[in-house]
Design an enzyme around this catalytic site. Structure first.
Site, PDB file in Angstrom:
ATOM      1  N   GLU A   1     -49.095  12.636  -0.036  1.00 34.92           N
ATOM      2  CA  GLU A   1     -49.875  11.605   0.480  1.00 34.92           C
ATOM      3  C   GLU A   1     -49.657  10.369  -0.718  1.00 34.92           C
ATOM      4  OE1 GLU A   1     -54.464  11.170   1.409  1.00 34.92           O
ATOM      5  OE2 GLU A   1     -53.727  12.954   1.234  1.00 34.92           O
ATOM      6  N   GLY A   2     -49.811  10.919  -1.799  1.00 31.57           N
ATOM      7  CA  GLY A   2     -49.596   9.749  -2.982  1.00 31.57           C
ATOM      8  C   GLY A   2     -48.552   9.139  -2.758  1.00 31.57           C
TER       9      GLY A   2
END
EC number: 3.6.1.42
Length: 522
Positions: free
Chosen positions: A220-221
């Site tokens: 996600e990051g």
């Protein structure tokens, strides 16, 4: 004699003109030519996934539109020359589409991307975006209801993708922290029902394997970092450029990703925080970490849990008696405001209902103290330096250039833009805004009356004092960003939504993990 002189002059003139023409011709042939772009823009992820890289950078103008965003023809002009551009007569695929659904903790969002694949790397042509509430996790045990809640978003996807392209347009659903915190049993049932609904009722081929899944916080990051830096033109542009750090604040978790630089005799400590990335012919060593339980909604719950625990210790609340509604004062509410019916989750089987009310006088500093406290800065730091909860993080002051951008988005944007902060502001200005909001209605009129919609936002949502203090604590106390440091925020860049979705959609342009549907479901 006179005639011979004329002839000599005429020959001299012809010779001079010829020399001049040759000189001009030589200078023309020596002019610099437009160079071709790199041929192999790829992202190498740790598990070997090959991701088509970004096209030449989209223009850097930032456009803050409404929730529904459509970006038109931002990059097509960048790849029309050089060996990277396929001739239209040779290319038979034309445009490809990808449907990505972000199943977040507070709502679900659809992104429909259109790419021109007659260029190498593919060119992002268009994005259609829409969101709805609530998120999948709010359906708890109603897996069928959760799956059907995506229908309005899928209708938008059906409208955005041409009919003859739908059976070869992959769809993926990626859930984040909210669904993760439901537990394996409930979340697995919801995801299975979502996949079934997509496969049976829609024409889009569902990506195999993790096509409908809970996304790892690491992915996600990093995908958010790829999206932001691609749209800013920092990566995929040929030469290696300084990159921006990204801070994404969701409802259930928050991510930090940046590219630290070290002296020649130092390097990043190995560990789960270290992410090696190849993109556009360049290598990047990123620091990344996803702090589960420190999204905005979870931050609220943690702060309110502190207040409930104090009330339990003092006898104001009877531990375990969750059937009744309690009344408590909160320093994180402005004077004269209330937050009624708040659910404070101590554990899965201990959830209290509380009516919070603001104190008689502003108590912003006490709220900030609680926000700092939940970060556990005193936790043991096995590998210094650490951010919070004992998590190692290279110092942003010492390893990230002051001239490089810090981008904060998602809830950072949602809590600052309605109250009039510009797209670039210092952390000190964010702290001042938190103090002003916590001071209450007596000062709101003089400060926010000229900002359209701000007073109504503050009136209908009493938790802004808490939210802003939590954000300041997270950035300053947690990540150790100096108060004087400039931050940038945006919802979109060149009309493309920030977040992880674009970065996660790039692999789906290759059909290694999906195939076109033979029978179409319309």
């Amino acid at each position: 004699m006179h005639i011979n002189s004329v002839v000599r002059n005429y020959r001299f003139l012809i010779g001079a003109l010829t020399a001049l023409m040759l000189l001009l011709l030589l200078r023309s042939s020596a002019s610099p030519q437009v160079g071709s772009l790199a041929n192999s823009n790829k992202v190498d992820t740790p598990d070997g996934l090959k991701v088509p890289g970004a096209s030449s950078p989209i223009s850097q103008n930032i456009n803050e539109d409404s929730q529904k965003q459509t970006a038109k023809d931002h990059t097509s002009q960048n790849l029309e020359s050089g060996s990277n551009s396929l001739s239209k007569s040779q290319c038979t695929e034309g445009h490809k589409y990808v449907v990505m659904i972000d199943a977040g903790s507070t709502g679900s969002r659809v992104h429909v991307y259109e790419f021109d694949v007659c260029t190498q790397p593919p060119t992002l042509i268009n994005e259609t975006f829409e969101m709805l509430k609530p998120g999948l996790s709010s359906f708890d045990i109603d897996a069928v209801g959760a799956a059907k809640s995506l229908d309005p978003l899928l209708k938008i996807a059906m409208d955005a993708v041409p009919k003859d392209k739908r059976n070869c347009t992959p769809v993926a659903v990626k859930a984040t922290a909210g669904l993760r915190m439901l537990g394996d049993e409930k979340s697995s049932k919801i995801l299975a029902q979502v996949r079934k609904h997509l496969e049976q009722d829609y024409p889009f081929p569902v990506v195999d394997g993790d096509g409908v899944s809970i996304m790892d916080g690491e992915e996600e990051g990093v995908y958010a970092w790829v999206t932001a830096n691609y749209l800013l033109g920092n990566i995929g542009a040929g030469s290696k450029l300084p990159t921006a750090a990204v801070f994404d604040l969701g409802g259930g978790s928050t991510q930090i990703v940046f590219e630290p630089s070290f002296p020649p005799n130092e390097k990043m400590v190995d560990g789960e925080h270290k992410y090696e990335l190849s993109f556009g012919g360049h290598d990047y060593t990123l620091y990344q970490f996803s702090h589960l339980g420190y999204g905005l909604m979870q931050g609220r719950n943690k702060i309110n849990t502190e207040l409930v625990n104090v009330a339990i210790s003092s006898g104001t609340i009877t531990k375990g008696q969750t059937a009744r509604t309690y009344e408590l004062s909160s320093p994180c509410l402005p004077p004269g405001t209330t937050a009624e019916g708040e659910k404070v989750k101590i554990s899965d089987d201990e959830i209290y209902t509380v009516n919070f009310k603001g104190p008689k006088v502003p108590a912003g500093p006490q709220c900030r103290y609680l926000a700092d406290k939940i970060l556990n800065k005193d936790a043991k730091c096995n590998t210094p330096p650490c951010s919070f909860n004992g998590i190692h993080q290279p110092s942003l002051v010492h390893t990230f250039k002051e001239t490089s951008d810090l981008y904060v988005f998602s809830y950072f944007y949602d809590r600052t833009q309605p109250l009039g902060l510009p797209l670039s502001f210092t952390l000190q200005e964010l702290q001042d805004l938190a103090r002003t909001v916590c001071n209450g209605e007596e000062v709101w009129e003089s400060v926010f009356s000229g900002i359209e919609g701000s007073l109504s936002e503050l009136s209908k949502e009493p938790q802004w004092c808490l939210d802003l203090n939590f954000q300041v604590s997270l950035l300053h106390t947690g990540y150790d960003i100096p108060l004087q440091r400039e931050l940038r925020t945006a919802k979109t860049i060149a009309n493309n939504e920030l977040g992880w979705c674009l970065g996660a959609s790039l692999p789906l342009l290759e059909s290694a993990n999906w195939s076109c549907k033979v029978s179409k479901v319309e």
